[in-house]
Design a protein around this motif. Sequence first.
Motif, PDB file in Angstrom:
ATOM      1  N   HIS A 258      27.817 115.235  37.595  1.00 37.36           N
ATOM      2  CA  HIS A 258      26.841 114.163  37.836  1.00 37.36           C
ATOM      3  C   HIS A 258      25.452 114.796  37.900  1.00 37.36           C
ATOM      4  O   HIS A 258      24.847 114.903  38.968  1.00 37.36           O
ATOM      5  CB  HIS A 258      27.155 113.419  39.138  1.00 37.36           C
ATOM      6  CG  HIS A 258      28.518 112.801  39.184  1.00 37.36           C
ATOM      7  ND1 HIS A 258      29.653 113.502  39.525  1.00 37.36           N
ATOM      8  CD2 HIS A 258      28.926 111.526  38.923  1.00 37.36           C
ATOM      9  CE1 HIS A 258      30.708 112.693  39.476  1.00 37.36           C
ATOM     10  NE2 HIS A 258      30.297 111.491  39.117  1.00 37.36           N
ATOM     11  N   ARG A 259      24.936 115.184  36.742  1.00 39.07           N
ATOM     12  CA  ARG A 259      23.662 115.906  36.702  1.00 39.07           C
ATOM     13  C   ARG A 259      22.512 115.049  37.223  1.00 39.07           C
ATOM     14  O   ARG A 259      21.522 115.579  37.741  1.00 39.07           O
ATOM     15  CB  ARG A 259      23.358 116.367  35.270  1.00 39.07           C
ATOM     16  CG  ARG A 259      24.429 117.197  34.582  1.00 39.07           C
ATOM     17  CD  ARG A 259      24.785 118.486  35.267  1.00 39.07           C
ATOM     18  NE  ARG A 259      23.761 119.485  35.323  1.00 39.07           N
ATOM     19  CZ  ARG A 259      23.995 120.782  35.595  1.00 39.07           C
ATOM     20  NH1 ARG A 259      25.242 121.197  35.810  1.00 39.07           N
ATOM     21  NH2 ARG A 259      23.003 121.634  35.686  1.00 39.07           N
ATOM     22  N   ASP A 260      22.635 113.737  37.120  1.00 43.47           N
ATOM     23  CA  ASP A 260      21.583 112.867  37.658  1.00 43.47           C
ATOM     24  C   ASP A 260      21.500 112.986  39.170  1.00 43.47           C
ATOM     25  O   ASP A 260      20.405 112.945  39.757  1.00 43.47           O
ATOM     26  CB  ASP A 260      21.830 111.412  37.247  1.00 43.47           C
ATOM     27  CG  ASP A 260      23.164 110.872  37.753  1.00 43.47           C
ATOM     28  OD1 ASP A 260      24.147 111.648  37.799  1.00 43.47           O
ATOM     29  OD2 ASP A 260      23.236 109.674  38.093  1.00 43.47           O
ATOM     30  N   GLN A 261      22.653 113.167  39.822  1.00 41.32           N
ATOM     31  CA  GLN A 261      22.667 113.343  41.277  1.00 41.32           C
ATOM     32  C   GLN A 261      22.121 114.722  41.663  1.00 41.32           C
ATOM     33  O   GLN A 261      21.395 114.850  42.651  1.00 41.32           O
ATOM     34  CB  GLN A 261      24.088 113.160  41.815  1.00 41.32           C
ATOM     35  CG  GLN A 261      24.675 111.782  41.542  1.00 41.32           C
ATOM     36  CD  GLN A 261      23.873 110.662  42.185  1.00 41.32           C
ATOM     37  OE1 GLN A 261      23.682 110.648  43.398  1.00 41.32           O
ATOM     38  NE2 GLN A 261      23.377 109.741  41.370  1.00 41.32           N
ATOM     39  N   LEU A 262      22.455 115.730  40.870  1.00 41.17           N
ATOM     40  CA  LEU A 262      21.907 117.062  41.106  1.00 41.17           C
ATOM     41  C   LEU A 262      20.382 117.039  40.996  1.00 41.17           C
ATOM     42  O   LEU A 262      19.676 117.655  41.805  1.00 41.17           O
ATOM     43  CB  LEU A 262      22.501 118.054  40.102  1.00 41.17           C
ATOM     44  CG  LEU A 262      21.957 119.487  40.147  1.00 41.17           C
ATOM     45  CD1 LEU A 262      22.144 120.106  41.530  1.00 41.17           C
ATOM     46  CD2 LEU A 262      22.637 120.343  39.081  1.00 41.17           C
ATOM     47  N   GLU A 263      19.877 116.295  40.026  1.00 40.74           N
ATOM     48  CA  GLU A 263      18.427 116.194  39.852  1.00 40.74           C
ATOM     49  C   GLU A 263      17.767 115.545  41.068  1.00 40.74           C
ATOM     50  O   GLU A 263      16.656 115.927  41.462  1.00 40.74           O
ATOM     51  CB  GLU A 263      18.089 115.391  38.585  1.00 40.74           C
ATOM     52  CG  GLU A 263      16.594 115.349  38.286  1.00 40.74           C
ATOM     53  CD  GLU A 263      16.284 114.563  37.025  1.00 40.74           C
ATOM     54  OE1 GLU A 263      15.092 114.461  36.688  1.00 40.74           O
ATOM     55  OE2 GLU A 263      17.224 114.052  36.384  1.00 40.74           O
ATOM     56  N   LEU A 264      18.429 114.573  41.673  1.00 38.16           N
ATOM     57  CA  LEU A 264      17.885 113.943  42.882  1.00 38.16           C
ATOM     58  C   LEU A 264      17.655 114.975  43.977  1.00 38.16           C
ATOM     59  O   LEU A 264      16.636 114.940  44.684  1.00 38.16           O
ATOM     60  CB  LEU A 264      18.838 112.855  43.395  1.00 38.16           C
ATOM     61  CG  LEU A 264      18.962 111.570  42.575  1.00 38.16           C
ATOM     62  CD1 LEU A 264      19.982 110.646  43.217  1.00 38.16           C
ATOM     63  CD2 LEU A 264      17.611 110.869  42.450  1.00 38.16           C
ATOM     64  N   VAL A 265      18.606 115.888  44.130  1.00 37.59           N
ATOM     65  CA  VAL A 265      18.466 116.907  45.169  1.00 37.59           C
ATOM     66  C   VAL A 265      17.399 117.921  44.778  1.00 37.59           C
ATOM     67  O   VAL A 265      16.570 118.319  45.606  1.00 37.59           O
ATOM     68  CB  VAL A 265      19.803 117.640  45.425  1.00 37.59           C
ATOM     69  CG1 VAL A 265      19.752 118.392  46.744  1.00 37.59           C
ATOM     70  CG2 VAL A 265      20.959 116.681  45.453  1.00 37.59           C
ATOM     71  N   GLN A 266      17.430 118.337  43.530  1.00 34.90           N
ATOM     72  CA  GLN A 266      16.484 119.359  43.083  1.00 34.90           C
ATOM     73  C   GLN A 266      15.040 118.867  43.102  1.00 34.90           C
ATOM     74  O   GLN A 266      14.112 119.669  43.172  1.00 34.90           O
ATOM     75  CB  GLN A 266      16.876 119.846  41.685  1.00 34.90           C
ATOM     76  CG  GLN A 266      18.185 120.633  41.683  1.00 34.90           C
ATOM     77  CD  GLN A 266      18.648 121.013  40.288  1.00 34.90           C
ATOM     78  OE1 GLN A 266      18.443 120.266  39.326  1.00 34.90           O
ATOM     79  NE2 GLN A 266      19.274 122.171  40.164  1.00 34.90           N
ATOM     80  N   THR A 267      14.836 117.550  43.040  1.00 31.59           N
ATOM     81  CA  THR A 267      13.486 116.985  43.088  1.00 31.59           C
ATOM     82  C   THR A 267      13.135 116.442  44.465  1.00 31.59           C
ATOM     83  O   THR A 267      12.087 115.805  44.638  1.00 31.59           O
ATOM     84  CB  THR A 267      13.333 115.868  42.039  1.00 31.59           C
ATOM     85  OG1 THR A 267      14.331 114.856  42.265  1.00 31.59           O
ATOM     86  CG2 THR A 267      13.479 116.425  40.630  1.00 31.59           C
ATOM     87  N   GLY A 268      13.998 116.680  45.449  1.00 34.72           N
ATOM     88  CA  GLY A 268      13.704 116.277  46.810  1.00 34.72           C
ATOM     89  C   GLY A 268      13.931 114.819  47.125  1.00 34.72           C
ATOM     90  O   GLY A 268      13.537 114.339  48.197  1.00 34.72           O
ATOM     91  N   LYS A 269      14.611 114.087  46.235  1.00 38.40           N
ATOM     92  CA  LYS A 269      14.860 112.660  46.468  1.00 38.40           C
ATOM     93  C   LYS A 269      16.157 112.426  47.244  1.00 38.40           C
ATOM     94  O   LYS A 269      16.463 111.298  47.629  1.00 38.40           O
ATOM     95  CB  LYS A 269      14.893 111.915  45.131  1.00 38.40           C
ATOM     96  CG  LYS A 269      13.546 111.952  44.404  1.00 38.40           C
ATOM     97  CD  LYS A 269      13.644 111.323  43.033  1.00 38.40           C
ATOM     98  CE  LYS A 269      12.306 111.441  42.292  1.00 38.40           C
ATOM     99  NZ  LYS A 269      12.391 110.928  40.901  1.00 38.40           N
ATOM    100  N   ALA A 270      16.922 113.481  47.420  1.00 36.57           N
ATOM    101  CA  ALA A 270      18.110 113.468  48.271  1.00 36.57           C
ATOM    102  C   ALA A 270      18.216 114.859  48.887  1.00 36.57           C
ATOM    103  O   ALA A 270      17.579 115.806  48.410  1.00 36.57           O
ATOM    104  CB  ALA A 270      19.369 113.115  47.475  1.00 36.57           C
ATOM    105  N   SER A 271      18.997 114.990  49.926  1.00 34.22           N
ATOM    106  CA  SER A 271      19.094 116.271  50.631  1.00 34.22           C
ATOM    107  C   SER A 271      20.428 116.954  50.347  1.00 34.22           C
ATOM    108  O   SER A 271      21.397 116.315  49.922  1.00 34.22           O
ATOM    109  CB  SER A 271      18.929 116.057  52.132  1.00 34.22           C
ATOM    110  OG  SER A 271      20.073 115.389  52.661  1.00 34.22           O
ATOM    111  N   TRP A 272      20.468 118.242  50.626  1.00 36.21           N
ATOM    112  CA  TRP A 272      21.732 118.970  50.487  1.00 36.21           C
ATOM    113  C   TRP A 272      22.729 118.487  51.534  1.00 36.21           C
ATOM    114  O   TRP A 272      23.934 118.528  51.305  1.00 36.21           O
ATOM    115  CB  TRP A 272      21.486 120.477  50.592  1.00 36.21           C
ATOM    116  CG  TRP A 272      20.744 120.994  49.407  1.00 36.21           C
ATOM    117  CD1 TRP A 272      19.432 121.355  49.343  1.00 36.21           C
ATOM    118  CD2 TRP A 272      21.267 121.143  48.078  1.00 36.21           C
ATOM    119  NE1 TRP A 272      19.110 121.741  48.057  1.00 36.21           N
ATOM    120  CE2 TRP A 272      20.207 121.620  47.268  1.00 36.21           C
ATOM    121  CE3 TRP A 272      22.516 120.927  47.502  1.00 36.21           C
ATOM    122  CZ2 TRP A 272      20.372 121.887  45.905  1.00 36.21           C
ATOM    123  CZ3 TRP A 272      22.685 121.189  46.148  1.00 36.21           C
ATOM    124  CH2 TRP A 272      21.626 121.671  45.365  1.00 36.21           C
TER     125      TRP A 272
END
Length: 407
Positions: A258-272
């Motif tokens: 789910h690369r779209d979800q990974l991008e959310l974390v990498q761009t700070g829109k979701a947390s680890w």
Amino acid sequence: MDPSGGCPHAANARLLARGAVAPVVLPGEVEAMAVIGHDALKEFLAHPDVAKGAAHFTALREGRIPDGWPLKTFATVQGMTTADGDNHRRLRSLVSKAFTARRVEALRGRVEEVTAELLDNLAAAGGQDGRDGAGVVDLREHFALPLPMGVIAELLGVDPEFHDQLHHLSNQIVATDIAPEDAMAANRDIVAVLSAVAASRTENPGEDLTSALIAAREEDGDRLSGQELIGTLLLMIIAGHETTLNLITNAVRALCRHRDQLELVQTGKASWSDVVEETLRWDSPVSFFPFRYPTRDLTVDGTVIPQGTPVLAGYSAAGRDKAAHGEDADVFDLTRYATGSATRHLSLGHGAHFCLGSSLARMEATIALERLFTRFPDLDVAVTEAELPRHASFVGNSVQQLPVSLG
């Protein structure tokens, strides 16, 4: 239950469509029940008429469970997971001192240090250290396993020479398709290893938890028996590394698919932290955990569970129960935590037996995932999901290997 394990989610969906409680047959034609609906499981885990002690397991008490039964250790090991009431509180209090918020936070620096070392090793194994390499490396072997095993072993004072053997034996103990003679041998061997650890710490006590448990036993002989010490160490080793190993492995698989979800974390829109919680819900590291036993005939969500029946806690099923988590429960979605309204998953348990090491597991997984994808932002799984060999168990829920390209 399929003793060879496999991915549980399709079967779970079929069971959930029929109800929150399901009759199941365990290896050896042992009749049991599984509580799989979120609300039903939450009720069952905290019910006052549900016990963990093997004395309540009717078939075992009547001699109908043979030695070598692959799930027997879960029922008979002496420790927190098979204790009730005052006995459970006594055992838990002895161990809980090592898992206070302050003690866990004090481990953060060590977890970060071990993570950094393992990432260097991962780069070397993947040919990113300037030497020739295949470019594909088993993330589970080189990263997801040695981190939690190293931390829990250090906490317990277990020497590195025992790590590989303890992991191998842990795998055999949680396996559900193992032959009786192999199951018995695995139990004998792990007791021998842990007895050696206890003997070493008795002779040369340190600042570790094993030494503290031995000291508590010697100060007041009825506080911790020899069998309880070994049972507690066994529980800590298995629960302290197998579950976090599966959590990290499953989270990496989910993010890579789910690369779209990974991008959310990498761009700070979701947390680890969101990644860890969603993985725990969506692909629980433990699928069906044995056992609990009703101390009387118990009705759960309209289904009667007879007294003395062994019951599995269906964590992987409850995590995708649409009645609790919404119609998109089978979707890996980090944004469900943005509003704070997401239903809290049960993958770390509920009630008196809630996972004692939950804070440590969350911290390890959060640090591991953040550092991993910061170091290797283009990391990806190198094979299809169908090519990943699954664990031969319906207890644990993960894959045996995770070949990745570091990018």
